[in-house]
Design a protein around this motif. Structure first.
Motif, PDB file in Angstrom:
ATOM      1  N   ASP A   1       0.829  -1.207   0.000  1.00 45.43           N
ATOM      2  CA  ASP A   1       0.000   0.000   0.000  1.00 45.43           C
ATOM      3  C   ASP A   1       0.863   1.257   0.000  1.00 45.43           C
ATOM      4  O   ASP A   1       1.778   1.394   0.815  1.00 45.43           O
ATOM      5  CB  ASP A   1      -0.929  -0.001   1.213  1.00 45.43           C
ATOM      6  CG  ASP A   1      -2.085   0.964   1.057  1.00 45.43           C
ATOM      7  OD1 ASP A   1      -1.989   1.909   0.244  1.00 45.43           O
ATOM      8  OD2 ASP A   1      -3.095   0.768   1.747  1.00 45.43           O
ATOM      9  N   MET A   2       0.586   2.186  -0.914  1.00 45.70           N
ATOM     10  CA  MET A   2       1.343   3.433  -0.993  1.00 45.70           C
ATOM     11  C   MET A   2       1.239   4.244   0.291  1.00 45.70           C
ATOM     12  O   MET A   2       2.151   4.992   0.624  1.00 45.70           O
ATOM     13  CB  MET A   2       0.887   4.278  -2.186  1.00 45.70           C
ATOM     14  CG  MET A   2       1.455   3.837  -3.491  1.00 45.70           C
ATOM     15  SD  MET A   2       1.028   4.994  -4.795  1.00 45.70           S
ATOM     16  CE  MET A   2       1.771   4.178  -6.188  1.00 45.70           C
ATOM     17  N   ASP A   3       0.149   4.100   1.004  1.00 44.85           N
ATOM     18  CA  ASP A   3      -0.009   4.813   2.275  1.00 44.85           C
ATOM     19  C   ASP A   3       0.999   4.318   3.313  1.00 44.85           C
ATOM     20  O   ASP A   3       1.294   5.012   4.283  1.00 44.85           O
ATOM     21  CB  ASP A   3      -1.430   4.649   2.812  1.00 44.85           C
ATOM     22  CG  ASP A   3      -2.454   5.354   1.929  1.00 44.85           C
ATOM     23  OD1 ASP A   3      -2.075   6.309   1.219  1.00 44.85           O
ATOM     24  OD2 ASP A   3      -3.625   4.937   1.949  1.00 44.85           O
TER      25      ASP A   3
ATOM     26  N   ARG B   1      -1.340   1.792  -5.308  1.00 39.68           N
ATOM     27  CA  ARG B   1      -2.460   2.590  -4.804  1.00 39.68           C
ATOM     28  C   ARG B   1      -3.699   1.737  -5.020  1.00 39.68           C
ATOM     29  O   ARG B   1      -4.105   1.468  -6.140  1.00 39.68           O
ATOM     30  CB  ARG B   1      -2.573   3.901  -5.570  1.00 39.68           C
ATOM     31  CG  ARG B   1      -3.825   4.701  -5.279  1.00 39.68           C
ATOM     32  CD  ARG B   1      -3.880   5.345  -3.922  1.00 39.68           C
ATOM     33  NE  ARG B   1      -2.783   6.275  -3.755  1.00 39.68           N
ATOM     34  CZ  ARG B   1      -2.309   6.650  -2.583  1.00 39.68           C
ATOM     35  NH1 ARG B   1      -2.836   6.184  -1.474  1.00 39.68           N
ATOM     36  NH2 ARG B   1      -1.304   7.465  -2.497  1.00 39.68           N
TER      37      ARG B   1
ATOM     38  N   TRP C   1      -6.797   1.216  -9.811  1.00 44.80           N
ATOM     39  CA  TRP C   1      -5.605   0.729  -9.141  1.00 44.80           C
ATOM     40  C   TRP C   1      -4.430   1.374  -9.862  1.00 44.80           C
ATOM     41  O   TRP C   1      -4.425   1.488 -11.085  1.00 44.80           O
ATOM     42  CB  TRP C   1      -5.503  -0.782  -9.290  1.00 44.80           C
ATOM     43  CG  TRP C   1      -6.517  -1.559  -8.542  1.00 44.80           C
ATOM     44  CD1 TRP C   1      -7.854  -1.633  -8.793  1.00 44.80           C
ATOM     45  CD2 TRP C   1      -6.279  -2.403  -7.410  1.00 44.80           C
ATOM     46  NE1 TRP C   1      -8.466  -2.462  -7.894  1.00 44.80           N
ATOM     47  CE2 TRP C   1      -7.513  -2.963  -7.033  1.00 44.80           C
ATOM     48  CE3 TRP C   1      -5.140  -2.743  -6.695  1.00 44.80           C
ATOM     49  CZ2 TRP C   1      -7.639  -3.829  -5.967  1.00 44.80           C
ATOM     50  CZ3 TRP C   1      -5.266  -3.616  -5.631  1.00 44.80           C
ATOM     51  CH2 TRP C   1      -6.509  -4.151  -5.272  1.00 44.80           C
TER      52      TRP C   1
END
Length: 109
Positions: free
Chosen positions: A68-70, A76, A85
């Motif tokens: 996950d980019m977070d 994403r 996506w």
């Protein structure tokens, strides 16, 4: 002479928007093409991973905490219908090559 895909409409940019003339057959390409060339969409990721979109999604959810980019990863995740996506191309290729045994399995998880 080849026609351009996009012709500026001649109005100045306003609030981040511009008006353009675009060939009807090129509109989907313009809308779906990411601005950053290193950011790719699901069809590209399926080719890299060698599996279908539903299978790839299941595999990606298994590694969500890493990807996950977070959380500093390279994917994403979609937040719902209409939210694509997105994949950071070089990082995702590296991830798939490191986990190729998992991605080469033909059965779904």
């Amino acid at each position: 002479m080849q026609e351009p895909a996009v012709i500026p409409f001649g109005m100045p940019e306003k609030d981040g928007y511009i008006l353009i003339w675009a060939r009807k057959d090129k509109v989907n390409d313009l809308v779906n093409e990411p601005i950053d060339k290193d950011i790719k969409l699901m069809p590209w990721a399926c080719k890299v991973a060698g599996c279908s979109a539903p299978t790839l999604k299941k595999k990606l959810f298994r590694y969500r905490d890493v990807l996950d980019m977070d959380n500093g990863g390279c994917v994403r995740y979609s937040t719902g219908s209409g939210s694509p996506w997105k994949f950071s191309a070089p990082e995702f290729r590296d991830f798939v090559s490191k986990h190729k045994k998992e991605f080469m399995k033909s059965e779904e998880l």
